[in-house]
Design an enzyme around this catalytic site. Structure first.
Site, PDB file in Angstrom:
ATOM      1  N   PHE A   1      36.262  36.319  42.040  1.00  0.00           N
ATOM      2  CA  PHE A   1      35.365  35.431  41.469  1.00  0.00           C
ATOM      3  C   PHE A   1      34.088  36.587  41.048  1.00  0.00           C
ATOM      4  O   PHE A   1      32.991  35.979  41.301  1.00  0.00           O
ATOM      5  CB  PHE A   1      34.940  34.525  42.313  1.00  0.00           C
ATOM      6  CG  PHE A   1      34.553  33.125  41.384  1.00  0.00           C
ATOM      7  CD1 PHE A   1      35.077  32.603  40.428  1.00  0.00           C
ATOM      8  CD2 PHE A   1      33.199  32.640  41.822  1.00  0.00           C
ATOM      9  CE1 PHE A   1      34.771  31.578  39.847  1.00  0.00           C
ATOM     10  CE2 PHE A   1      32.810  31.692  41.097  1.00  0.00           C
ATOM     11  CZ  PHE A   1      33.277  31.120  39.920  1.00  0.00           C
ATOM     12  N   GLY A   2      34.450  37.441  40.396  1.00  0.00           N
ATOM     13  CA  GLY A   2      33.400  38.510  40.007  1.00  0.00           C
ATOM     14  C   GLY A   2      32.991  37.814  38.596  1.00  0.00           C
ATOM     15  O   GLY A   2      33.017  36.620  38.185  1.00  0.00           O
ATOM     16  N   ARG A   3      32.670  38.924  37.714  1.00  0.00           N
ATOM     17  CA  ARG A   3      31.873  38.535  36.275  1.00  0.00           C
ATOM     18  C   ARG A   3      32.906  37.566  35.548  1.00  0.00           C
ATOM     19  O   ARG A   3      32.490  36.543  34.806  1.00  0.00           O
ATOM     20  CB  ARG A   3      31.420  39.635  35.567  1.00  0.00           C
ATOM     21  CG  ARG A   3      30.104  39.989  36.367  1.00  0.00           C
ATOM     22  CD  ARG A   3      29.726  41.385  35.915  1.00  0.00           C
ATOM     23  NE  ARG A   3      30.607  42.560  36.392  1.00  0.00           N
ATOM     24  CZ  ARG A   3      30.139  43.670  37.273  1.00  0.00           C
ATOM     25  NH1 ARG A   3      29.026  43.862  37.024  1.00  0.00           N
ATOM     26  NH2 ARG A   3      31.167  44.316  37.644  1.00  0.00           N
ATOM     27  N   ILE A   4      34.034  38.215  35.496  1.00  0.00           N
ATOM     28  CA  ILE A   4      35.266  37.738  34.581  1.00  0.00           C
ATOM     29  C   ILE A   4      35.714  36.380  35.253  1.00  0.00           C
ATOM     30  O   ILE A   4      35.735  35.281  34.247  1.00  0.00           O
ATOM     31  CB  ILE A   4      36.389  38.714  34.190  1.00  0.00           C
ATOM     32  CG1 ILE A   4      35.742  40.037  33.715  1.00  0.00           C
ATOM     33  CG2 ILE A   4      37.374  38.151  33.176  1.00  0.00           C
ATOM     34  CD1 ILE A   4      37.076  41.215  33.400  1.00  0.00           C
TER      35      ILE A   4
ATOM     36  N   ARG B   1      37.673  37.820  48.078  1.00  0.00           N
ATOM     37  CA  ARG B   1      37.478  38.570  49.405  1.00  0.00           C
ATOM     38  C   ARG B   1      36.105  38.201  50.299  1.00  0.00           C
ATOM     39  O   ARG B   1      36.278  38.089  51.258  1.00  0.00           O
ATOM     40  CB  ARG B   1      37.392  40.259  49.113  1.00  0.00           C
ATOM     41  CG  ARG B   1      38.900  40.605  48.957  1.00  0.00           C
ATOM     42  CD  ARG B   1      38.836  42.159  48.986  1.00  0.00           C
ATOM     43  NE  ARG B   1      37.912  42.559  47.693  1.00  0.00           N
ATOM     44  CZ  ARG B   1      37.697  43.676  47.111  1.00  0.00           C
ATOM     45  NH1 ARG B   1      38.131  44.652  47.696  1.00  0.00           N
ATOM     46  NH2 ARG B   1      36.907  43.802  46.132  1.00  0.00           N
TER      47      ARG B   1
ATOM     48  N   ALA C   1      44.267  40.556  34.701  1.00  0.00           N
ATOM     49  CA  ALA C   1      43.580  41.489  35.470  1.00  0.00           C
ATOM     50  C   ALA C   1      44.333  42.870  35.234  1.00  0.00           C
ATOM     51  O   ALA C   1      43.911  43.556  34.428  1.00  0.00           O
ATOM     52  CB  ALA C   1      43.614  41.022  36.951  1.00  0.00           C
ATOM     53  N   ARG C   2      45.126  43.113  35.886  1.00  0.00           N
ATOM     54  CA  ARG C   2      46.058  44.296  36.064  1.00  0.00           C
ATOM     55  C   ARG C   2      47.590  44.128  36.145  1.00  0.00           C
ATOM     56  O   ARG C   2      47.875  42.963  37.137  1.00  0.00           O
ATOM     57  CB  ARG C   2      45.681  45.505  36.821  1.00  0.00           C
ATOM     58  CG  ARG C   2      44.448  46.280  36.677  1.00  0.00           C
ATOM     59  CD  ARG C   2      44.863  47.132  35.434  1.00  0.00           C
ATOM     60  NE  ARG C   2      43.632  47.834  34.946  1.00  0.00           N
ATOM     61  CZ  ARG C   2      42.923  47.562  33.827  1.00  0.00           C
ATOM     62  NH1 ARG C   2      42.922  46.380  33.276  1.00  0.00           N
ATOM     63  NH2 ARG C   2      41.894  48.329  33.499  1.00  0.00           N
TER      64      ARG C   2
ATOM     65  N   GLU D   1      53.026  49.325  31.151  1.00  0.00           N
ATOM     66  CA  GLU D   1      52.745  49.151  29.832  1.00  0.00           C
ATOM     67  C   GLU D   1      52.933  50.647  29.217  1.00  0.00           C
ATOM     68  O   GLU D   1      52.850  51.603  29.634  1.00  0.00           O
ATOM     69  CB  GLU D   1      51.139  48.922  29.709  1.00  0.00           C
ATOM     70  CG  GLU D   1      50.798  47.720  30.250  1.00  0.00           C
ATOM     71  CD  GLU D   1      49.252  47.123  30.090  1.00  0.00           C
ATOM     72  OE1 GLU D   1      48.710  47.721  29.337  1.00  0.00           O
ATOM     73  OE2 GLU D   1      48.850  46.243  30.827  1.00  0.00           O
TER      74      GLU D   1
ATOM     75  N   HIS E   1      47.788  43.470  25.941  1.00  0.00           N
ATOM     76  CA  HIS E   1      46.511  44.010  26.708  1.00  0.00           C
ATOM     77  C   HIS E   1      45.180  43.838  25.901  1.00  0.00           C
ATOM     78  O   HIS E   1      44.665  44.710  25.453  1.00  0.00           O
ATOM     79  CB  HIS E   1      46.835  45.369  27.217  1.00  0.00           C
ATOM     80  CG  HIS E   1      45.804  45.762  28.307  1.00  0.00           C
ATOM     81  ND1 HIS E   1      46.059  46.750  29.134  1.00  0.00           N
ATOM     82  CD2 HIS E   1      44.437  45.326  28.184  1.00  0.00           C
ATOM     83  CE1 HIS E   1      44.937  46.692  30.128  1.00  0.00           C
ATOM     84  NE2 HIS E   1      44.032  45.969  29.527  1.00  0.00           N
TER      85      HIS E   1
ATOM     86  N   GLY F   1      42.550  41.678  26.186  1.00  0.00           N
ATOM     87  CA  GLY F   1      41.282  41.148  26.519  1.00  0.00           C
ATOM     88  C   GLY F   1      40.258  41.400  26.150  1.00  0.00           C
ATOM     89  O   GLY F   1      39.223  40.698  25.874  1.00  0.00           O
TER      90      GLY F   1
HETATM   91  C1  DGY Z   1      39.425  47.190  31.124  1.00  0.00           C
HETATM   92  O1  DGY Z   1      38.241  47.395  30.673  1.00  0.00           O
HETATM   93  O2  DGY Z   1      39.739  47.524  32.238  1.00  0.00           O
HETATM   94  C2  DGY Z   1      40.343  46.743  30.111  1.00  0.00           C
HETATM   95  O3  DGY Z   1      41.537  46.139  30.980  1.00  0.00           O
HETATM   96  C3  DGY Z   1      40.601  47.229  29.014  1.00  0.00           C
HETATM   97  O4  DGY Z   1      39.725  46.845  28.214  1.00  0.00           O
END
Ligand code: DGY
Length: 323
Positions: A156-159, A180, A241-242, A271, A289, A291
């Site tokens: 629950f950070g900025r994004i 966390r 996220a990743r 990727e 990818h 985002g």
């Molecule tokens: C990031 O900023 O980490 C993205 O995955 C790429 O923009």
């Protein structure tokens, strides 16, 4: 005094490359091909700053060898798990990233995936383009309602908060949060959100689960087969996220055996490789990818790197220092 020598590892928006060249002695990667480990390692001896991004890998071995000329790795992107920050620190190299400027766009893509998979937009478009649509009927391509459903946000950070903003205030969703550390009550109150102590407790309560935690080894396969089994059989998983946060093979099994309703992925474990078992899953929406991929955001990311470099070479602490 001569300008610091800078290597930009991928092509950036032209306006930012131009601004960068006004302040620094810049080498651009005109071919826009990801650099190899050996090329990055070699660059460490020739440049004062390297500006890597998510497609570059900087494990400890690239920091080995003679004392590097590079003093700062000014990453283009918020995520920096592709850089071994401990090894960088050991060599006296500063690392910065580009937070804040991509939160809104990344949350927009998470929302896009959530709506697409729940309302079967990918399947619908494929059917139509394939010329297979036979017309409206009450039972055709029935999806799941997003408005008013329960969304679990992991990280629950900025994004994560930008996602909650959209989901709660735009779609009337009930927000559950796993993070966390304890999230301050006033932040939870903005979205009428409830923090749940563990991921295992969160998953069975959600219609949708959206991942907004960092990547890296600490969170590798945070969502594994066991945790996918904790999700409701009609629930959806969204990952912007990743890639490494989700065990892709376990996810493919869950999609194929219908132990979850579907998934939306913007990021992948290797990727740009996508396993065939994901390619063949119809209840999965995938994006390459995207985002942060808006004109405004990609420019803002570049300008944020420029700010970090200007501060660093001006003898000031860069605002986005992460190591
Ligand atoms: C990031 O900023 O980490 C993205 O995955 C790429 O923009």
């Amino acid at each position: 005094m001569s300008k610091p020598r800078i290597l930009v590892t991928r092509r950036w928006p032209q306006s930012v490359e131009k601004r960068m060249a006004e302040s620094f002695d810049v080498d651009l990667n005109l071919a826009d091909k990801p650099l190899t480990l050996a090329e990055i390692r070699e660059a460490m001896g020739r440049y004062d700053a390297i500006l890597p991004t998510v497609t570059d890998r900087l494990p400890s071995m690239v920091f080995e060898g003679p004392a590097p000329r590079t003093k700062i790795l000014a990453n283009y992107g918020v995520g920096f798990a592709h850089i071994d920050t401990d090894a960088a620190k050991d060599r006296g190299i500063t690392v910065t990233n580009t937070p804040d400027v991509l939160s809104e766009c990344t949350a927009d893509i998470a929302m896009t995936l959530m709506l697409m998979v729940a309302r079967r937009a990918g399947e619908g478009e494929r059917e139509l383009r394939d010329g297979k649509w036979s017309g409206w009927r009450p039972t055709h391509m029935i999806g799941t309602r997003v408005s008013g459903a329960t969304l679990g946000i992991i990280g629950f950070g900025r994004i994560g908060q930008a996602m909650a903003q959209r989901a709660h205030h735009g779609f009337g969703m009930k927000i559950l949060v796993q993070n966390r550390s304890a999230v301050p009550a006033e932040i939870l109150a903005r979205y009428n959100a409830v923090q749940v102590p563990t991921i295992d407790e969160l998953l069975p309560q959600c219609d949708f689960v959206s991942l907004h935690c960092p990547g890296g080894t600490a969170n590798r396969h945070l969502i594994n087969g066991r945790r996918l089994d904790l999700m409701r059989p009609d629930a959806f998983l969204i990952n912007t996220a990743r890639g490494e946060v989700v065990d892709e093979h376990a996810l493919a099994q869950a999609l194929w055996f219908g132990t979850i309703g579907g998934a939306g992925l913007d990021v992948f474990e290797r990727e740009p490789h996508i396993p065939q078992e994901l390619m063949d899953a119809d209840n999965l929406v995938m994006l390459p990818h995207l985002g942060s991929a808006s004109r405004e955001t990609r420019e803002a990311m570049g300008l944020r790197v420029l700010d970090n470099l200007t501060d660093f070479f001006g003898g000031r602490a860069p605002r986005d220092r992460v190591a």
